[in-house]
Scaffold this active site. Structure first.
Site, PDB file in Angstrom:
ATOM      1  N   ILE A   9       7.390  -2.426   6.934  1.00 42.77           N
ATOM      2  CA  ILE A   9       7.332  -0.959   6.935  1.00 42.77           C
ATOM      3  C   ILE A   9       7.932  -0.414   5.642  1.00 42.77           C
ATOM      4  O   ILE A   9       9.020  -0.820   5.229  1.00 42.77           O
ATOM      5  CB  ILE A   9       8.099  -0.394   8.157  1.00 42.77           C
ATOM      6  N   LYS A  10       7.195   0.520   5.030  1.00 42.28           N
ATOM      7  CA  LYS A  10       7.677   1.130   3.795  1.00 42.28           C
ATOM      8  C   LYS A  10       8.255   2.502   4.129  1.00 42.28           C
ATOM      9  O   LYS A  10       7.596   3.324   4.773  1.00 42.28           O
ATOM     10  CB  LYS A  10       6.491   1.284   2.840  1.00 42.28           C
ATOM     11  N   ILE A  11       9.483   2.719   3.678  1.00 42.65           N
ATOM     12  CA  ILE A  11      10.195   3.964   3.996  1.00 42.65           C
ATOM     13  C   ILE A  11      10.838   4.497   2.718  1.00 42.65           C
ATOM     14  O   ILE A  11      11.439   3.732   1.960  1.00 42.65           O
ATOM     15  CB  ILE A  11      11.271   3.679   5.085  1.00 42.65           C
TER      16      ILE A  11
ATOM     17  N   THR B 297       0.868  -1.174   0.000  1.00 44.94           N
ATOM     18  CA  THR B 297       0.000   0.000   0.000  1.00 44.94           C
ATOM     19  C   THR B 297       0.909   1.230   0.000  1.00 44.94           C
ATOM     20  O   THR B 297       2.127   1.096   0.159  1.00 44.94           O
ATOM     21  CB  THR B 297      -0.875   0.041   1.280  1.00 44.94           C
TER      22      THR B 297
END
Ligand code: E4P
Length: 217
Positions: A82-84, A27
Site C-alpha cells: 500500500i502506498k500512502i 503505480t
C-alpha cells in the site's frame, strides 16, 4: 539495487517482465488515470504478470478511509504493497497496517526527516522523488544518499525506492547512492539497454560473420 517499473500499463509491464529484469511495480493515481480500464481491474493482472511487490496508492487523506482502501487493495494479492503519502494521518495508518502485516510504501518523500518518520511508523519502503526535487533545483540523488546513510547509521528496517526517475543517469546514480530499489518509467528502462558502441559492435560482428560465410562459398 532492484529494478521496478513505474507504470500501470499492462503492455509495458508484459514486455518488461519478458526481459527478466523486473523485481516489482509501482503505480500512483496519475499513472492509473492514464489507463482506459479501471484500476481495480488492472491491479490483479499486474500481480499475475510480475512476481514481486506491486505498490497501489490510496486516495483518502484521512485515517479511516486509508485503512478501508488499504485493506481492500491488500486483499487483491499477497504482493500488493500500500502506498500512502507522508502526512500525519498517513503515518497513523502505516502503524496500524504494518501491525496487521500489510506492507506500506510511504510516498512523496522530499526530506530525510520525512523518511525518518516513515521508518518509525513501521513502513517497509520509503520513496524519495528524485526528478521532482531536481526540478526545483535541489539534488534528488543527494537526498537518496542521505536517507540511505541515516538508515544504515541507525539500523532502520526500511528499503529506499528511488522514484521519479527521469533518465538512465538517475538509475546508475541511485545505485551508487545505495538505493535498494529504483522504480523506472518504461521509456527509461528501454534506454538503459542502449549504448552506441553496443550497436556498432553488433553491426561489425554480423558483417564480419557474413563476409566469412561468403568467402567460404
Ligand atoms: C513513485 O512511486 C511515483 O509513482 C513516481 O516515481 C513519480 O514520478 P514522476 O515525478 O515522474 O511523476
Amino acid at each position: 539495487m532492484k529494478l521496478y517499473l513505474d507504470t500501470a500499463n499492462l503492455e509495458e509491464i508484459r514486455q518488461a517482465a519478458q526481459w527478466g529484469v523486473l523485481s516489482g511495480i509501482t503505480t500512483n493515481p496519475s499513472l492509473a488515470a492514464r489507463e482506459d480500464e479501471d484500476f481495480t481491474k488492472i491491479l490483479p493482472s499486474i500481480c499475475e504478470l510480475v512476481d514481486g511487490p506491486v505498490s497501489a496508492e490510496v486516495i483518502s487523506l484521512e485515517y479511516e478511509g486509508m485503512i478501508k482502501e488499504a485493506r481492500k487493495l491488500a486483499a487483491v494479492h499477497p504482493n500488493v504493497v500500500i502506498k500512502i503519502p507522508i502526512i500525519p494521518e498517513g503515518m497513523r495508518a502505516v502503524k496500524a497496517l504494518s501491525a496487521e502485516g500489510i506492507r506500506v510504501n510511504v510516498t512523496l518523500i522530499f526530506s530525510v526527516n520525512q523518511a525518518l518518520l516513515a521508518a518509525r511508523a513501521g513502513a517497509a519502503y520509503v520513496s524519495p522523488f528524485v526528478g521532482r526535487l531536481d526540478d526545483i533545483g535541489n539534488s534528488g540523488i543527494e537526498l537518496v544518499r542521505d536517507i540511505v546513510d541515516v538508515i544504515n547509521l541507525h539500523n532502520l528496517d526500511i528499503e529506499v525506492i528511488a522514484a521519479s526517475i527521469r533518465h538512465p543517469e538517475h538509475v546508475s546514480a541511485a545505485a551508487l547512492a545505495g538505493a535498494h530499489i529504483a522504480t523506472i518509467p518504461f521509456k527509461v528502462l528501454r534506454q538503459m539497454f542502449r549504448h552506441p558502441l553496443t550497436d556498432l559492435g553488433i553491426e561489425s560482428f554480423l558483417s564480419d560473420w557474413k563476409k566469412s560465410e561468403a568467402n567460404r562459398k
